[in-house]
Enzyme design. Structure first.
Site, PDB file in Angstrom:
ATOM      1  CE  LYS A 130      -3.422   2.833   0.906  1.00 34.54           C
ATOM      2  NZ  LYS A 130      -3.821   3.583  -0.304  1.00 34.54           N
ATOM      3  CE  LYS A 184     -11.497  -6.375  -5.377  1.00 27.33           C
ATOM      4  NZ  LYS A 184     -11.171  -5.154  -6.139  1.00 27.33           N
TER       5      LYS A 184
END
Ligand SMILES: [Mg+2]
Length: 332
Positions: A109, A218
């Protein structure tokens, strides 16, 4: 696709609340519907703020996976998954990486609010130092940079040899602009689109505009394995399959999408069972030697009882499933 009757579907559904190891999207627990399908356990877990039209695609995915007798579900082999490093200080890297046994790919991140580019560089270089030259490092900015900031950041971070940078800027138009700037300035780093892809049309739009080199997909939001596979093929870009912080049941569904996709396949963002403090299966699908198996998961009845949501939350989910089921019955 054949829909089960709503009463049958609800009778097969368990609403659970899964505690997280650390806060994520501002919550410390994740609610999910775990469904005993006729052919496999499946999961329906759109985030609470999502509307019914969006959530209906998630239900479509859960029904396909649980009830479709013609869906190919692999039970042999395994898939590679990535480790995930949040916006931590370099001193915390060892303990974070220890949660992801043997992962050869790490997602880091960056662009966290309140932190500087120097923090990002120190974190990425810290992972590179620990894992060596062979590790694949990808960063995820979650749309946190302007185009100018992204050019500066990627100039610095690309020295650590990145597999790709995920959603450096917010909009698809900014990603197009950024890719132009990177090529003009001779900065070599691939771009992946994640938040730009929420609906079935999005990967095609990203590909058509040349906004990314990789699409993050996804399986629940895209409406299931068949639809997601068709979409990736039509987009013609390599894909990384990821989860939305699912239970091990949802992770197993994502793993089947990975197995169904054409090569080349990037290591999947399906190592996230490590972020749950409890799970609905006896043996959570946490990475071992960097991989998770494709064997079907067996849900633990004791865990369904232990993790059962309060009655009011169960009612809320049952109403949501009724509404989404009605949408699927009307529009497919
Ligand atoms: Mg992402």
């Amino acid at each position: 696709m054949q829909l089960p009757e709503i009463d049958d579907l609800l009778a097969r559904t368990h609403i659970v609340t899964l505690p997280l190891v650390t806060r994520f999207r501002g919550v410390d627990a994740r609610e999910a519907a775990i469904i005993r399908g006729t052919h496999a356990w499946s999961e329906f877990s759109p985030f609470l703020e999502y509307g019914d039209t969006e959530a209906a695609s998630w239900l479509r995915a859960a029904i396909e996976f649980g009830f479709d007798s013609t869906l190919r579900r692999r039970s042999d082999g395994d898939i590679w998954v990535n480790a995930t490093v949040p916006a931590v200080a370099p001193s915390a890297l060892d303990s974070v990486l220890a949660r992801f046994d043997g992962c050869r790919t790490v997602k880091i991140k960056v662009a966290e609010r309140g932190q500087s580019l120097a923090d990002d560089v120190a974190r990425v270089e810290g992972v590179r130092e620990r894992l060596g030259a062979d590790a694949r490092l990808r960063i995820d900015a979650n749309g946190g940079w302007t185009v100018d900031q992204a050019v500066d950041a990627l100039r610095a971070l690309s020295r650590s040899d990145l597999e790709y940078a995920e959603q450096p800027c917010c909009t698809t138009a900014e990603l197009v602009q950024l890719r132009g700037r990177l090529s003009t300035e001779g900065i070599e780093v691939a771009i992946a689109a994640d938040e730009s892809i929420r609906k079935a049309e999005d990967p095609l739009e990203v590909a058509r505009l040349g906004a990314a080199d990789v699409v993050v997909v996804k399986m629940q939001p895209l409406g299931g394995i068949r639809r997601a596979t068709d979409i990736v093929r039509a987009a013609g870009l390599p894909a990384t399959v990821s989860s939305a912080l699912d239970s091990s049941v949802g992770i197993a569904m994502g793993a089947q999408l990975v197995a169904a996709l054409p090569a080349p396949r990037h290591d999947a963002g399906l190592g996230t069972a490590s972020l749950l403090a409890d799970d609905v299966v006896a043996e959570p699908l946490r990475p071992r030697a960097g991989r998770i198996p494709l064997t079907p998961v067996t849900v633990d009845e004791g865990a369904l009882e232990r993790l059962a949501s309060p009655a009011a939350r169960q009612e809320w989910w049952h109403d949501r499933i009724r509404r989404c089921h009605a949408l699927l019955a009307a529009f497919g």
